[in-house]
Design a protein around this motif. Structure first.
Motif, PDB file in Angstrom:
ATOM      1  N   LEU A  44     -10.724 105.469 -97.540  1.00 27.12           N
ATOM      2  CA  LEU A  44     -10.673 105.690 -96.101  1.00 27.12           C
ATOM      3  C   LEU A  44      -9.594 104.836 -95.445  1.00 27.12           C
ATOM      4  O   LEU A  44      -9.159 105.129 -94.334  1.00 27.12           O
ATOM      5  CB  LEU A  44     -12.039 105.385 -95.474  1.00 27.12           C
ATOM      6  CG  LEU A  44     -13.176 106.322 -95.873  1.00 27.12           C
ATOM      7  CD1 LEU A  44     -14.498 105.812 -95.326  1.00 27.12           C
ATOM      8  CD2 LEU A  44     -12.907 107.731 -95.388  1.00 27.12           C
ATOM      9  N   TRP A  45      -9.178 103.757 -96.107  1.00 25.50           N
ATOM     10  CA  TRP A  45      -8.104 102.919 -95.585  1.00 25.50           C
ATOM     11  C   TRP A  45      -6.732 103.390 -96.054  1.00 25.50           C
ATOM     12  O   TRP A  45      -5.734 102.856 -95.600  1.00 25.50           O
ATOM     13  CB  TRP A  45      -8.317 101.473 -96.021  1.00 25.50           C
ATOM     14  CG  TRP A  45      -9.213 100.717 -95.111  1.00 25.50           C
ATOM     15  CD1 TRP A  45      -8.861  99.937 -94.060  1.00 25.50           C
ATOM     16  CD2 TRP A  45     -10.635 100.677 -95.176  1.00 25.50           C
ATOM     17  NE1 TRP A  45      -9.971  99.408 -93.468  1.00 25.50           N
ATOM     18  CE2 TRP A  45     -11.076  99.844 -94.123  1.00 25.50           C
ATOM     19  CE3 TRP A  45     -11.576 101.270 -96.007  1.00 25.50           C
ATOM     20  CZ2 TRP A  45     -12.413  99.588 -93.884  1.00 25.50           C
ATOM     21  CZ3 TRP A  45     -12.912 101.019 -95.776  1.00 25.50           C
ATOM     22  CH2 TRP A  45     -13.317 100.184 -94.729  1.00 25.50           C
ATOM     23  N   GLY A  46      -6.666 104.346 -96.926  1.00 24.54           N
ATOM     24  CA  GLY A  46      -5.384 104.830 -97.411  1.00 24.54           C
ATOM     25  C   GLY A  46      -5.377 104.947 -98.918  1.00 24.54           C
ATOM     26  O   GLY A  46      -6.313 104.544 -99.606  1.00 24.54           O
TER      27      GLY A  46
ATOM     28  N   ARG B   8     -11.092 111.943 -93.783  1.00 20.21           N
ATOM     29  CA  ARG B   8     -10.528 110.592 -93.700  1.00 20.21           C
ATOM     30  C   ARG B   8      -9.847 110.365 -92.362  1.00 20.21           C
ATOM     31  O   ARG B   8      -9.965 109.289 -91.766  1.00 20.21           O
ATOM     32  CB  ARG B   8      -9.552 110.369 -94.855  1.00 20.21           C
ATOM     33  CG  ARG B   8     -10.215 110.425 -96.234  1.00 20.21           C
ATOM     34  CD  ARG B   8      -9.187 110.533 -97.335  1.00 20.21           C
ATOM     35  NE  ARG B   8      -8.353 109.350 -97.382  1.00 20.21           N
ATOM     36  CZ  ARG B   8      -7.042 109.363 -97.624  1.00 20.21           C
ATOM     37  NH1 ARG B   8      -6.430 110.513 -97.836  1.00 20.21           N
ATOM     38  NH2 ARG B   8      -6.366 108.257 -97.659  1.00 20.21           N
TER      39      ARG B   8
ATOM     40  N   ALA C 160     -10.969 107.585 -89.306  1.00 17.98           N
ATOM     41  CA  ALA C 160     -10.095 106.447 -89.000  1.00 17.98           C
ATOM     42  C   ALA C 160     -10.392 105.803 -87.647  1.00 17.98           C
ATOM     43  O   ALA C 160     -10.448 104.568 -87.554  1.00 17.98           O
ATOM     44  CB  ALA C 160      -8.631 106.879 -89.086  1.00 17.98           C
TER      45      ALA C 160
ATOM     46  N   ARG D 270      -5.381 103.428 -90.059  1.00 20.32           N
ATOM     47  CA  ARG D 270      -5.761 102.899 -91.373  1.00 20.32           C
ATOM     48  C   ARG D 270      -4.964 101.645 -91.710  1.00 20.32           C
ATOM     49  O   ARG D 270      -5.493 100.690 -92.281  1.00 20.32           O
ATOM     50  CB  ARG D 270      -5.571 103.975 -92.437  1.00 20.32           C
ATOM     51  CG  ARG D 270      -6.675 105.017 -92.456  1.00 20.32           C
ATOM     52  CD  ARG D 270      -6.627 105.853 -93.722  1.00 20.32           C
ATOM     53  NE  ARG D 270      -5.490 106.763 -93.704  1.00 20.32           N
ATOM     54  CZ  ARG D 270      -5.548 108.012 -93.251  1.00 20.32           C
ATOM     55  NH1 ARG D 270      -6.666 108.486 -92.758  1.00 20.32           N
ATOM     56  NH2 ARG D 270      -4.483 108.791 -93.290  1.00 20.32           N
TER      57      ARG D 270
END
Length: 219
Positions: free
Chosen positions: A67-69, A82, A86, A108
């Protein structure tokens, strides 16, 4: 009649003490009541056995870092999910209030890098570092903490470097210069950028201070 194969609760059943597994060992076709009961939980928690992309809770938990990249692993979240998640991460996980001014890609990046900056919150270095984290458009950042004026004991010269008027304590200046572009910066992009910059500055500066923002295109 549904002929689809039913999931086998092998992993959950194997986690139980042997006394419970023994009760199902002599069941017809090796599938007793306990195993049939656990099959429903295994399908929800662990996903369908042998499926190309598992949809259980366990693969989703393993995919949370995506989810952060980065590329999500098998069983991870789709791109639309995703992107939709964010803003929630930025607002609720890392308390980044100006999240509405940024797209999912930047959010993100901000969520991944803002927490270490909080140790310096309220300092000039924190403000500059946060602006660098949030905006790729900025070339130069000049922070002016002393805007001059007023009576300053030991430095002011009466009649020359003093001013009479309403005091402006805790005011600082911030001059920002944008990266050059081949065709310049259109006004339609500058206005949203200025609003986002002001929102981040208001978020980063202490409540008793105010900022005079100057946004200049490249020379």
């Amino acid at each position: 009649m549904d002929s689809a194969p039913r999931p086998v609760a092998g992993r959950l059943l194997a986690s139980l003490p042997a006394v419970y597994r023994a009760a199902d060992a002599h069941a017809e076709q090796g599938r007793g009541e306990l195993q049939r009961l656990l099959a429903a939980f295994e399908r929800v928690l662990l996903g369908e056995p042998g499926a190309p992309v598992a949809q259980g809770f366990e693969p989703r938990i393993d995919a949370l870092p995506s989810l952060w990249g980065g590329a999500p692993p098998d069983g991870g979240f789709e791109a639309a999910t995703r992107d939709a998640f964010a803003p929630w991460i930025a607002a609720h996980w890392v308390a980044f209030a100006p999240f509405a001014h940024f797209d999912a890609v930047r959010l993100r990046r901000i969520a991944a890098g803002i927490v270490p900056l909080y140790a310096r919150r309220g300092t000039p270095g924190y403000l500059v570092a946060l602006l660098r984290l949030c905006f790729d458009e900025l070339d130069q950042i000049a922070l002016q903490e002393d805007l001059g004026g007023g009576l300053r004991v030991g430095r002011a010269l009466l009649g020359r470097s003093t001013q009479l008027g309403r005091a402006r304590p805790f005011v600082f200046g911030l001059a920002l210069t944008l990266h050059p572009r081949p065709h310049g910066w259109p006004a339609a992009e500058l206005q949203p950028l200025r609003e986002a910059l002001q929102a981040v500055i208001d978020f980063a500066t202490p409540a008793h201070t105010s900022c005079e923002l100057t946004l200049a295109p490249p020379a």
